[in-house]
Scaffold this active site. Structure first.
Site, PDB file in Angstrom:
ATOM      1  N   CYS A 117       0.816  -1.224   0.000  1.00 13.43           N
ATOM      2  CA  CYS A 117       0.000   0.000   0.000  1.00 13.43           C
ATOM      3  C   CYS A 117       0.843   1.266   0.000  1.00 13.43           C
ATOM      4  O   CYS A 117       0.333   2.345  -0.314  1.00 13.43           O
ATOM      5  CB  CYS A 117      -0.947  -0.007   1.196  1.00 13.43           C
ATOM      6  SG  CYS A 117      -2.147  -1.355   1.157  1.00 13.43           S
ATOM      7  N   HIS A 257      -3.573   7.171   2.044  1.00  9.26           N
ATOM      8  CA  HIS A 257      -3.915   5.848   1.524  1.00  9.26           C
ATOM      9  C   HIS A 257      -5.311   5.478   1.999  1.00  9.26           C
ATOM     10  O   HIS A 257      -5.656   5.665   3.172  1.00  9.26           O
ATOM     11  CB  HIS A 257      -2.889   4.823   2.002  1.00  9.26           C
ATOM     12  CG  HIS A 257      -3.295   3.415   1.760  1.00  9.26           C
ATOM     13  ND1 HIS A 257      -3.649   2.951   0.514  1.00  9.26           N
ATOM     14  CD2 HIS A 257      -3.425   2.353   2.614  1.00  9.26           C
ATOM     15  CE1 HIS A 257      -3.973   1.669   0.603  1.00  9.26           C
ATOM     16  NE2 HIS A 257      -3.846   1.291   1.860  1.00  9.26           N
ATOM     17  N   ASN A 287     -10.115  -0.458  -0.857  1.00  5.26           N
ATOM     18  CA  ASN A 287      -8.661  -0.353  -0.801  1.00  5.26           C
ATOM     19  C   ASN A 287      -8.080  -0.936  -2.083  1.00  5.26           C
ATOM     20  O   ASN A 287      -8.096  -2.154  -2.280  1.00  5.26           O
ATOM     21  CB  ASN A 287      -8.131  -1.111   0.427  1.00  5.26           C
ATOM     22  CG  ASN A 287      -6.619  -1.003   0.577  1.00  5.26           C
ATOM     23  OD1 ASN A 287      -5.925  -0.514  -0.307  1.00  5.26           O
ATOM     24  ND2 ASN A 287      -6.102  -1.481   1.702  1.00  5.26           N
TER      25      ASN A 287
END
Length: 334
Positions: A117, A257, A287
């Site tokens: 990520c 993020h 996500n």
């Protein structure tokens, strides 16, 4: 004497698949419900690449084509392409090389970066360094992941979180005091057991046994990752501001993020940043791992003004985390 170059984002592009996997759809697949998913994550739906003939590279290709269309830059003008991904099309063969071939980036060299990520954050800084060296004039940085390829849709703890997508930015040199200003990055391998895909690498190659044991799917210890993400993102944002003699009042936008809305909210609150200055699209995409930050840039590009102070921050497997401070420039128009 050569003038010092800064690396500024001059274009953005993005792509998400058409297929929507809603919370209502997930209710039919696992023991969960939409209200619980929204309250715990902020996610209402996510995009899924369902065509079995397509992969991460195809989403990245679509994002790059959108970027080139938005900027009017030709494929032949690109010097370098860096793609951040945890879901490459293949082992050994870089996904970036596939993208170069499919887009026709005939004058570019290319490579992959894997920091989960945090991947786009790291790749963006690497790309900016190449531009700042004055050796490269046009560098594309992509974040792209097909998380649906590594999700166990019988595991309600992970299948609700992730989606597929790709985002891309074009970096070019400028002598103005804009572009990437500073970064603070951290990596701690002690967190590796809490977020990973155990199988598929050299440690646990693919076998009948590894497949039957579901070792090729994401495994996550949610509570540990949740707490570490809030702490890591808050601390690195604070550090990058301190290093540049800035306060949170100097920041126009935080682009975090998109892992979990509660994480995003907690980081903004810890920093003392009002919600209207924090960009959020997790409700629509979930996500998308390395794609979350560039997809935010793609979605909200019209909100960013010349000289706006922007912070990117991310937290991912490894653990890997950090924050990047930049001053927004002006996007090219085709």
């Amino acid at each position: 004497m050569r003038l010092k170059s800064n690396a500024v984002i001059t274009g953005v592009g993005g792509f998400v698949p058409d297929n929507i996997l809603s919370n209502s759809d997930l209710e039919k697949m696992v023991d969960t419900n939409s209200d619980w998913i929204v309250s715990r994550t902020g996610i209402k739906e996510r995009r899924i690449l369902t065509d079995p003939t397509l992969a991460t590279s195809d989403m990245a290709v679509a994002a790059v084509k959108n970027l080139l269309e938005n900027t009017g830059v030709s494929a032949e003008e690109i010097d370098c392409l860096i793609i951040a991904t945890s879901t490459p099309d293949h082992l050994l063969l870089s996904t970036a090389s596939i993208v170069c071939d499919k887009v026709g980036l005939s004058n570019a060299w290319a490579t992959d970066v894997n920091a989960a990520c945090s991947g786009f954050l790291y790749a963006y800084t690497l790309g900016a360094s190449l531009v700042e060296s004055n050796r490269y004039k046009k560098v594309i940085v992509i974040g792209a992941d097909q998380n649906s390829a590594i999700i166990n849709y019988k595991d309600r703890n992970t299948c609700i979180l992730f989606g597929d997508g790709a985002g891309a930015v074009l970096l070019e040199p400028t002598t103005e005091d804009i572009g990437l200003m500073d970064s603070v990055f951290k990596t701690d391998g002690h967190g590796r057991e809490y977020l990973l895909v155990p199988g598929g690498g050299s440690k646990i190659p693919a076998t009948v046994d590894s497949v039957e044991a579901n070792q090729h799917y994401i495994r996550q210890e949610g509570r540990i990752v949740f707490k570490a993400a809030i702490k890591g993102m808050t601390e690195t944002c604070t550090e990058v501001l301190k290093r540049n003699d800035m306060t949170i009042d100097d920041v126009n936008w935080l682009i975090p993020h998109q892992a979990n809305y509660r994480i995003i909210h907690a980081v903004g609150e810890n920093l003392g940043l009002s919600e209207d200055r924090v960009k959020v699209n997790i409700d629509r995409y979930g996500n998308t791992t390395a794609a979350t930050i560039p997809l935010c840039l793609w979605d909200f590009k019209d909100d960013f003004k010349h000289n706006d102070n922007v912070i990117f921050t991310a937290f991912g497997a490894g653990f890997s985390w950090g924050a990047t401070l930049l001053k927004w420039g002006t996007l090219r128009k085709a």
